[in-house]
Design a protein around this motif. Structure first.
Motif, PDB file in Angstrom:
ATOM      1  N   LYS A   1       0.822  -1.212   0.000  1.00  0.00           N
ATOM      2  CA  LYS A   1       0.000   0.000   0.000  1.00  0.00           C
ATOM      3  C   LYS A   1       0.862   1.270   0.000  1.00  0.00           C
ATOM      4  O   LYS A   1       0.692   2.147  -0.839  1.00  0.00           O
ATOM      5  CB  LYS A   1      -0.938  -0.004   1.229  1.00  0.00           C
ATOM      6  CG  LYS A   1      -1.812  -1.256   1.319  1.00  0.00           C
ATOM      7  CD  LYS A   1      -2.709  -1.244   2.547  1.00  0.00           C
ATOM      8  CE  LYS A   1      -1.977  -1.232   3.886  1.00  0.00           C
ATOM      9  NZ  LYS A   1      -1.252  -2.488   4.201  1.00  0.00           N
ATOM     10  N   SER A   2       1.775   1.348   0.971  1.00  0.00           N
ATOM     11  CA  SER A   2       2.618   2.556   1.033  1.00  0.00           C
ATOM     12  C   SER A   2       3.509   2.660  -0.204  1.00  0.00           C
ATOM     13  O   SER A   2       3.754   3.765  -0.699  1.00  0.00           O
ATOM     14  CB  SER A   2       3.488   2.534   2.293  1.00  0.00           C
ATOM     15  OG  SER A   2       2.681   2.624   3.445  1.00  0.00           O
ATOM     16  N   THR A   3       3.990   1.527  -0.690  1.00  0.00           N
ATOM     17  CA  THR A   3       4.815   1.552  -1.903  1.00  0.00           C
ATOM     18  C   THR A   3       4.013   2.119  -3.076  1.00  0.00           C
ATOM     19  O   THR A   3       4.521   2.945  -3.842  1.00  0.00           O
ATOM     20  CB  THR A   3       5.336   0.139  -2.231  1.00  0.00           C
ATOM     21  OG1 THR A   3       6.077  -0.336  -1.106  1.00  0.00           O
ATOM     22  CG2 THR A   3       6.220   0.141  -3.466  1.00  0.00           C
TER      23      THR A   3
ATOM     24  N   PHE B   1       1.829  10.853   5.494  1.00  0.00           N
ATOM     25  CA  PHE B   1       2.719   9.702   5.617  1.00  0.00           C
ATOM     26  C   PHE B   1       2.345   8.866   6.835  1.00  0.00           C
ATOM     27  O   PHE B   1       1.812   9.383   7.820  1.00  0.00           O
ATOM     28  CB  PHE B   1       4.177  10.161   5.745  1.00  0.00           C
ATOM     29  CG  PHE B   1       4.731  10.736   4.478  1.00  0.00           C
ATOM     30  CD1 PHE B   1       5.457   9.953   3.601  1.00  0.00           C
ATOM     31  CD2 PHE B   1       4.498  12.063   4.147  1.00  0.00           C
ATOM     32  CE1 PHE B   1       5.962  10.481   2.417  1.00  0.00           C
ATOM     33  CE2 PHE B   1       4.997  12.602   2.965  1.00  0.00           C
ATOM     34  CZ  PHE B   1       5.728  11.810   2.106  1.00  0.00           C
ATOM     35  N   GLN B   2       2.686   7.579   6.728  1.00  0.00           N
ATOM     36  CA  GLN B   2       2.411   6.661   7.831  1.00  0.00           C
ATOM     37  C   GLN B   2       3.100   7.168   9.111  1.00  0.00           C
ATOM     38  O   GLN B   2       2.539   7.146  10.184  1.00  0.00           O
ATOM     39  CB  GLN B   2       2.923   5.282   7.428  1.00  0.00           C
ATOM     40  CG  GLN B   2       2.264   4.144   8.131  1.00  0.00           C
ATOM     41  CD  GLN B   2       2.520   2.816   7.413  1.00  0.00           C
ATOM     42  OE1 GLN B   2       2.838   2.767   6.228  1.00  0.00           O
ATOM     43  NE2 GLN B   2       2.376   1.738   8.147  1.00  0.00           N
ATOM     44  N   THR B   3       4.347   7.620   8.958  1.00  0.00           N
ATOM     45  CA  THR B   3       5.035   8.323  10.043  1.00  0.00           C
ATOM     46  C   THR B   3       4.968   9.809   9.688  1.00  0.00           C
ATOM     47  O   THR B   3       5.543  10.223   8.691  1.00  0.00           O
ATOM     48  CB  THR B   3       6.515   7.893  10.092  1.00  0.00           C
ATOM     49  OG1 THR B   3       6.568   6.476  10.111  1.00  0.00           O
ATOM     50  CG2 THR B   3       7.193   8.450  11.319  1.00  0.00           C
TER      51      THR B   3
ATOM     52  N   LEU C   1      -4.020   9.438   1.735  1.00  0.00           N
ATOM     53  CA  LEU C   1      -3.913   9.356   3.193  1.00  0.00           C
ATOM     54  C   LEU C   1      -3.324   8.000   3.568  1.00  0.00           C
ATOM     55  O   LEU C   1      -3.955   6.966   3.335  1.00  0.00           O
ATOM     56  CB  LEU C   1      -5.299   9.486   3.824  1.00  0.00           C
ATOM     57  CG  LEU C   1      -6.068  10.762   3.487  1.00  0.00           C
ATOM     58  CD1 LEU C   1      -7.534  10.617   3.884  1.00  0.00           C
ATOM     59  CD2 LEU C   1      -5.429  11.949   4.203  1.00  0.00           C
ATOM     60  N   ASP C   2      -2.128   7.997   4.142  1.00  0.00           N
ATOM     61  CA  ASP C   2      -1.524   6.726   4.554  1.00  0.00           C
ATOM     62  C   ASP C   2      -1.680   6.577   6.065  1.00  0.00           C
ATOM     63  O   ASP C   2      -0.873   7.062   6.841  1.00  0.00           O
ATOM     64  CB  ASP C   2      -0.041   6.671   4.149  1.00  0.00           C
ATOM     65  CG  ASP C   2       0.491   5.239   4.129  1.00  0.00           C
ATOM     66  OD1 ASP C   2      -0.206   4.344   4.669  1.00  0.00           O
ATOM     67  OD2 ASP C   2       1.588   5.013   3.583  1.00  0.00           O
ATOM     68  N   GLU C   3      -2.742   5.914   6.452  1.00  0.00           N
ATOM     69  CA  GLU C   3      -3.062   5.662   7.867  1.00  0.00           C
ATOM     70  C   GLU C   3      -3.212   6.954   8.659  1.00  0.00           C
ATOM     71  O   GLU C   3      -2.604   7.129   9.714  1.00  0.00           O
ATOM     72  CB  GLU C   3      -2.000   4.737   8.479  1.00  0.00           C
ATOM     73  CG  GLU C   3      -1.824   3.511   7.603  1.00  0.00           C
ATOM     74  CD  GLU C   3      -1.395   2.270   8.350  1.00  0.00           C
ATOM     75  OE1 GLU C   3      -1.377   2.285   9.588  1.00  0.00           O
ATOM     76  OE2 GLU C   3      -1.103   1.277   7.677  1.00  0.00           O
ATOM     77  N   ALA C   4      -4.085   7.817   8.154  1.00  0.00           N
ATOM     78  CA  ALA C   4      -4.326   9.102   8.808  1.00  0.00           C
ATOM     79  C   ALA C   4      -4.954   8.937  10.189  1.00  0.00           C
ATOM     80  O   ALA C   4      -4.828   9.804  11.047  1.00  0.00           O
ATOM     81  CB  ALA C   4      -5.241   9.959   7.928  1.00  0.00           C
TER      82      ALA C   4
HETATM   83 MG    MG Z   1       2.244   1.122   4.757  1.00  0.00          MG
END
Ligand code: MG
Ligand code: ATP
Length: 252
Positions: A40-42, A82-84, A173-176
């Motif tokens: 997903k993040s990739t 970002f996730q972080t 949105l990556d894990e907002a």
């Molecule tokens: Mg991810």
């Protein structure tokens, strides 16, 4: 608004994203789900130019994104979280949002402007605009404190304020919502679900499937870099292959 075709990204022998094709329709909330490490993040990093694809095409409103630098993709109208959370910890909350306002208004000039003393104190109009986003994400009271040391929930809100201040057409949105408590999640969902009416399309990765199934119109499911299902939440929840992948993860 976005069309991805045959997208592939390898890390050594690992195919993190493998022949992936999908579309995100303008004005929707679309979700990208899948177990840990499914790509997903990739996929997000490929869309925003933070990674270069090995092959495949990414079309955003008719523009080919593959090979473009991240700044140019941002300028075309794609923002992300970002996730972080990626924020400037040495700046205040307000300054973090002001940076986005300036990035939008004067791309390219920003790095030289930042070296001027009192840069942030100057323009009232930009400040007022930044406060609109701070208020929207419940950050107005924290405007003048340093971003360093903010709790995770506030950092996630700040990232969203920063992303929206760029006035994007598409927001990834990556894990907002991850790390937020239930009350914060509800506030966040309320602040975000109204965005499509303002012309902002959302493409949303989240581990909280209950939340996504409530808000998304279209869901794309990844497993080991490949798309295994797509459709509206009702169909996805009944899809045997999706159920198997998620049960497999829980039992692993
Ligand atoms: Mg991810
Ligand atoms: P999560 O739900 O845990 O965030 P994800 O679906 O976002 O997972 P990715 O971060 O896209 O998954 O990772 C997909 C695969 O690629 C994983 O196996 C991961 O270890 C690997 N990977 C991701 N980034 C890199 C990298 N920069 N170098 C090497 N391998 C990577």
């Amino acid at each position: 608004i976005l069309e991805v075709k045959n997208l592939t990204k390898r890390f050594g022998a690992l195919k993190a994203v493998n022949g992936l094709s999908f579309r995100v329709r303008q004005g929707t909330i679309s979700a990208l789900i899948g177990p840990n490490g499914s790509g997903k993040s990739t996929t997000f990093n490929l869309i925003t130019g933070h990674l270069k694809p090995d092959s495949g095409t990414i079309l955003f409103e008719g523009h080919h994104l593959e090979g473009l630098p991240a700044e140019e993709i941002a300028r075309l109208g794609i923002a992300r979280t970002f996730q972080t959370p990626q924020i400037f910890t040495h700046l205040t909350v307000l300054e973090n949002v002001l940076l986005s306002v300036y990035q939008r208004k004067r791309p390219g000039l920003l790095s030289s402007l930042l070296r001027l003393p009192n840069f942030f104190k100057k323009e009232k109009e930009a400040q007022e605009e930044a406060f609109v986003y701070l208020e929207r994400f419940f950050l107005a009271d924290e405007a003048h404190r340093p971003a360093e040391g903010l709790p995770l929930g506030k950092l996630r809100h700040l990232e969203l304020a920063r992303a929206l201040a760029l006035k994007p057409k598409l927001l990834l949105l990556d894990e907002a919502a991850s790390g937020l408590d239930p009350r914060e999640k509800i506030d966040l969902a309320e602040a975000l679900t109204s965005l499509p009416q303002e012309g902002i399309t959302l493409f949303w990765v989240e581990h909280d499937l209950n939340l996504l199934m409530e808000v998304a119109e279209e869901v794309i499911v990844l497993d080991q870099g490949e798309k295994i299902a797509e459709g509206p939440p009702r169909e996805i929840q009944r899809n045997p292959r999706v159920i198997q992948v998620y049960l497999g993860e829980e039992h692993a």
